[in-house]
Design a protein around this motif. Structure first.
Motif, PDB file in Angstrom:
ATOM      1  N   SER A  28       0.880  -1.166   0.000  1.00 26.93           N
ATOM      2  CA  SER A  28       0.000   0.000   0.000  1.00 26.93           C
ATOM      3  C   SER A  28       0.915   1.212   0.000  1.00 26.93           C
ATOM      4  O   SER A  28       1.869   1.276   0.778  1.00 26.93           O
ATOM      5  CB  SER A  28      -0.882  -0.008   1.249  1.00 26.93           C
ATOM      6  OG  SER A  28      -1.632   1.181   1.323  1.00 26.93           O
ATOM      7  N   LEU A  29       0.636   2.166  -0.881  1.00 20.99           N
ATOM      8  CA  LEU A  29       1.494   3.331  -1.025  1.00 20.99           C
ATOM      9  C   LEU A  29       0.656   4.583  -1.253  1.00 20.99           C
ATOM     10  O   LEU A  29      -0.191   4.615  -2.152  1.00 20.99           O
ATOM     11  CB  LEU A  29       2.441   3.134  -2.222  1.00 20.99           C
ATOM     12  CG  LEU A  29       3.340   4.303  -2.591  1.00 20.99           C
ATOM     13  CD1 LEU A  29       4.340   4.602  -1.474  1.00 20.99           C
ATOM     14  CD2 LEU A  29       4.054   4.026  -3.907  1.00 20.99           C
ATOM     15  N   SER A  30       0.872   5.587  -0.429  1.00 19.44           N
ATOM     16  CA  SER A  30       0.214   6.878  -0.608  1.00 19.44           C
ATOM     17  C   SER A  30       1.055   7.704  -1.573  1.00 19.44           C
ATOM     18  O   SER A  30       2.249   7.895  -1.356  1.00 19.44           O
ATOM     19  CB  SER A  30       0.095   7.617   0.720  1.00 19.44           C
ATOM     20  OG  SER A  30      -0.717   6.894   1.610  1.00 19.44           O
ATOM     21  N   ILE A  31       0.402   8.179  -2.643  1.00 21.65           N
ATOM     22  CA  ILE A  31       1.114   8.984  -3.635  1.00 21.65           C
ATOM     23  C   ILE A  31       0.433  10.341  -3.795  1.00 21.65           C
ATOM     24  O   ILE A  31      -0.734  10.513  -3.452  1.00 21.65           O
ATOM     25  CB  ILE A  31       1.236   8.276  -4.999  1.00 21.65           C
ATOM     26  CG1 ILE A  31      -0.144   8.004  -5.624  1.00 21.65           C
ATOM     27  CG2 ILE A  31       2.050   7.001  -4.879  1.00 21.65           C
ATOM     28  CD1 ILE A  31      -0.080   7.471  -7.050  1.00 21.65           C
ATOM     29  N   ARG A  32       1.188  11.277  -4.307  1.00 19.12           N
ATOM     30  CA  ARG A  32       0.682  12.629  -4.591  1.00 19.12           C
ATOM     31  C   ARG A  32       0.880  12.901  -6.077  1.00 19.12           C
ATOM     32  O   ARG A  32       1.983  12.753  -6.608  1.00 19.12           O
ATOM     33  CB  ARG A  32       1.407  13.652  -3.748  1.00 19.12           C
ATOM     34  CG  ARG A  32       0.922  15.069  -3.982  1.00 19.12           C
ATOM     35  CD  ARG A  32       1.182  15.958  -2.798  1.00 19.12           C
ATOM     36  NE  ARG A  32       0.323  15.545  -1.692  1.00 19.12           N
ATOM     37  CZ  ARG A  32       0.680  15.625  -0.401  1.00 19.12           C
ATOM     38  NH1 ARG A  32       1.846  16.110  -0.068  1.00 19.12           N
ATOM     39  NH2 ARG A  32      -0.153  15.230   0.539  1.00 19.12           N
ATOM     40  N   LEU A  33      -0.205  13.279  -6.740  1.00 18.99           N
ATOM     41  CA  LEU A  33      -0.183  13.630  -8.149  1.00 18.99           C
ATOM     42  C   LEU A  33      -0.189  15.145  -8.263  1.00 18.99           C
ATOM     43  O   LEU A  33      -0.946  15.816  -7.561  1.00 18.99           O
ATOM     44  CB  LEU A  33      -1.431  13.093  -8.854  1.00 18.99           C
ATOM     45  CG  LEU A  33      -1.837  11.650  -8.572  1.00 18.99           C
ATOM     46  CD1 LEU A  33      -3.178  11.350  -9.224  1.00 18.99           C
ATOM     47  CD2 LEU A  33      -0.775  10.705  -9.053  1.00 18.99           C
ATOM     48  N   PHE A  34       0.629  15.692  -9.118  1.00 19.26           N
ATOM     49  CA  PHE A  34       0.614  17.121  -9.395  1.00 19.26           C
ATOM     50  C   PHE A  34       0.017  17.290 -10.787  1.00 19.26           C
ATOM     51  O   PHE A  34       0.565  16.803 -11.774  1.00 19.26           O
ATOM     52  CB  PHE A  34       2.018  17.717  -9.279  1.00 19.26           C
ATOM     53  CG  PHE A  34       2.524  17.674  -7.869  1.00 19.26           C
ATOM     54  CD1 PHE A  34       2.162  18.667  -6.969  1.00 19.26           C
ATOM     55  CD2 PHE A  34       3.312  16.621  -7.428  1.00 19.26           C
ATOM     56  CE1 PHE A  34       2.600  18.614  -5.649  1.00 19.26           C
ATOM     57  CE2 PHE A  34       3.750  16.563  -6.118  1.00 19.26           C
ATOM     58  CZ  PHE A  34       3.392  17.564  -5.227  1.00 19.26           C
ATOM     59  N   VAL A  35      -1.139  17.958 -10.816  1.00 17.07           N
ATOM     60  CA  VAL A  35      -1.929  18.067 -12.032  1.00 17.07           C
ATOM     61  C   VAL A  35      -2.257  19.531 -12.276  1.00 17.07           C
ATOM     62  O   VAL A  35      -2.578  20.269 -11.336  1.00 17.07           O
ATOM     63  CB  VAL A  35      -3.245  17.257 -11.880  1.00 17.07           C
ATOM     64  CG1 VAL A  35      -4.115  17.389 -13.122  1.00 17.07           C
ATOM     65  CG2 VAL A  35      -2.960  15.797 -11.572  1.00 17.07           C
ATOM     66  N   GLY A  36      -2.161  19.933 -13.528  1.00  9.20           N
ATOM     67  CA  GLY A  36      -2.500  21.308 -13.882  1.00  9.20           C
ATOM     68  C   GLY A  36      -3.102  21.370 -15.260  1.00  9.20           C
ATOM     69  O   GLY A  36      -3.143  20.369 -15.983  1.00  9.20           O
TER      70      GLY A  36
END
Length: 121
Positions: A28-36
């Motif tokens: 299980s891995l928490s990820i952060r997406l940077f979207v624009g």
């Protein structure tokens, strides 16, 4: 206006390509997406939990589980995860960034998802 996935990191700031779980079939891995918006420099953060079915089986407490903002993958493959998310996010479009971000927030938790401006502003 169309959404574009700019980058993905773990919540700890590590690159998705350098991170390695102990077991690729159970993690299980928490990820952060940077979207624009495509063609603009700005981006917002969206959080997502990536898990395998095996992890769910081994870590379930026999309680129901809501899978919102969760991506279930068979094994850890950063390229497949990135390409899949990029395709999904590029399908999010609208007249304003707020509308586009609302669509992306169906995939991952938007940092401004519960933000409301005070009345009269």
């Amino acid at each position: 206006m169309v959404a574009e996935l700019r980058s993905i990191e773990t919540i700890d700031g590590e690159s998705l390509t350098t991170y390695r779980p102990e077991r690729v079939e159970c993690f299980s891995l928490s990820i952060r997406l940077f979207v624009g918006p495509t063609g603009e420099a700005s981006s917002d953060a969206f959080d997502l939990e990536v898990v395998t079915p095996q992890w769910l089986l081994e870590n379930d407490s026999d309680e129901p589980l809501i899978g919102r903002h969760m991506l279930i993958v068979p094994t850890y493959n950063p390229n497949k995860i990135s390409h899949f998310l990029s395709r999904c996010i590029s399908r999010c479009h609208g007249d304003t960034w707020e509308r586009v971000a609302e669509l992306v927030s169906r995939i991952a938790y938007w940092e401004f998802e519960d933000y409301r401006t005070p009345a009269g502003q």
